[in-house]
Design an enzyme around this catalytic site. Structure first.
Site, short mmCIF file in Angstrom:
data_model
loop_
_atom_site.label_atom_id
_atom_site.label_comp_id
_atom_site.label_asym_id
_atom_site.label_seq_id
_atom_site.Cartn_x
_atom_site.Cartn_y
_atom_site.Cartn_z
CB SER A 139 -0.85 -0.02 1.28
OG SER A 139 -1.45 1.24 1.50
CE1 TYR A 152 -4.17 -2.23 5.36
CE2 TYR A 152 -3.33 -0.03 4.89
CZ TYR A 152 -3.89 -1.22 4.46
OH TYR A 152 -4.15 -1.40 3.12
#
Ligand SMILES: NC(=O)c1ccc[n+]([C@@H]2O[C@H](COP(=O)([O-])OP(=O)(O)OC[C@H]3O[C@@H](n4cnc5c(N)ncnc54)[C@H](OP(=O)(O)O)[C@@H]3O)[C@@H](O)[C@H]2O)c1
Length: 252
Positions: A139, A152
């Site tokens: 990401s 995350y």
């Protein structure tokens, strides 16, 4: 390089994984798709069959290393794998408070262990056949830790660096490795976000960029470019500057 015909995708029951499955679905292609929600996974497989692909589904939790290895090996036995995409992932924010140890471990288990559980058996099989391609879903959150989602970001940074290192390590075995770093994409994962998501992209466009990048064997497929630039800049900022900016960021 001819297009992949045997493709395994984790997290294919939703969002980007479902979009990727459908983008690769065509006559002559075998798809091996996994997720946890049987109804949603079967609906994606059915849509892929309608596009002419042979689609096999497996309800496999990526945190179960033995089960994932069995599924990867069984898929490879059916049709030697050309492309494996470790896409399954979960997100979690702090809602302005703390992030529990439980949430932190759950995110690491799916986003880090789940990727390792998928990629390791795939690489072992591809090494034997002397060719193959693997893709790791990271990401743009992987370039700087943010207080809204520490676990995350850390999980995505771990798999980004792992994939970048693996790329050189297995190149001589004929295996190509790409790390995918999307910005915000419209999926169930981002549907819960109440804050503005700059440069939000739809799944179809994201999938076009990812499949084109994989076809070109790009090491890092990071998009959209303005968010990539911002993420890289955030990664370079001194901590004191970042502290001030982070104070003003929305709580995830
Ligand atoms: N959307 C974005 O803006 C964005 C941006 C950057 C990176 N990403 C990454 O892209 C990947 C896909 O996310 P998405 O946005 O498409 O989200 P999504 O729609 O929520 O899809 C997540 C997928 O992962 C699967 N999954 C979750 N935990 C699993 C587990 N323990 N075992 C097996 N499968 C599991 C889900 O399966 P079930 O639903 O069947 O449980 C689902 O198919 C993730 O790695 C995410 O971090 C997304």
């Amino acid at each position: 390089m001819s297009p992949p015909v045997s493709i395994l995708i984790t997290g294919a029951s939703s969002g980007l994984g479902a979009g990727l499955a459908q983008a690769y679905a065509r006559p002559g292609t075998a798809l091996f798709l996994s997720g946890r929600d049987a109804a949603r996974l079967e609906a994606v497989a059915e849509a892929c069959r309608a596009l002419g692909a042979e689609s096999h589904t497996s309800i496999t939790d990526v945190t179960d290393a033995a089960a994932v290895a069995r599924w990867v090996e069984a898929s490879h036995q059916r049709q030697p794998l050309d492309l494996v995409i470790a896409n399954a992932g979960i997100s979690g924010g702090t809602f302005g408070g703390a992030e529990s140890a439980e949430q932190t471990r759950a995110i690491f288990a799916v986003n880090v262990d789940g990727v390792v559980n998928t990629i390791m058996p795939a690489i072992a099989l591809m090494r034997e056949q002397g060719r193959g391609q693997v893709a790791i879903m990271s990401s743009l959150a992987a370039f700087r830790g943010f207080p809204g989602a520490p676990a995350y970001g850390a999980s995505k940074a771990a798999v980004r660096l792992w994939g970048e290192g693996l790329r050189g390590l297995v190149a001589d075995d004929g295996i190509r490795v790409s790390v995918i770093c999307p910005g915000f994409v419209t999926t169930p994962m981002t549907a819960v976000n109440t804050f503005a998501m700059p440069f939000l992209m739809d799944v179809e466009r994201a999938v076009e960029i990812i499949t084109a990048g994989l076809a070109r064997n790009r090491g890092r497929i990071a998009f959209p470019w303005p968010m990539h630039v911002l993420a890289r800049m955030a990664g370079c900022l001194p901590s004191a500057w970042m502290d001030a900016i982070a104070q003003k960021m929305p709580k995830k």
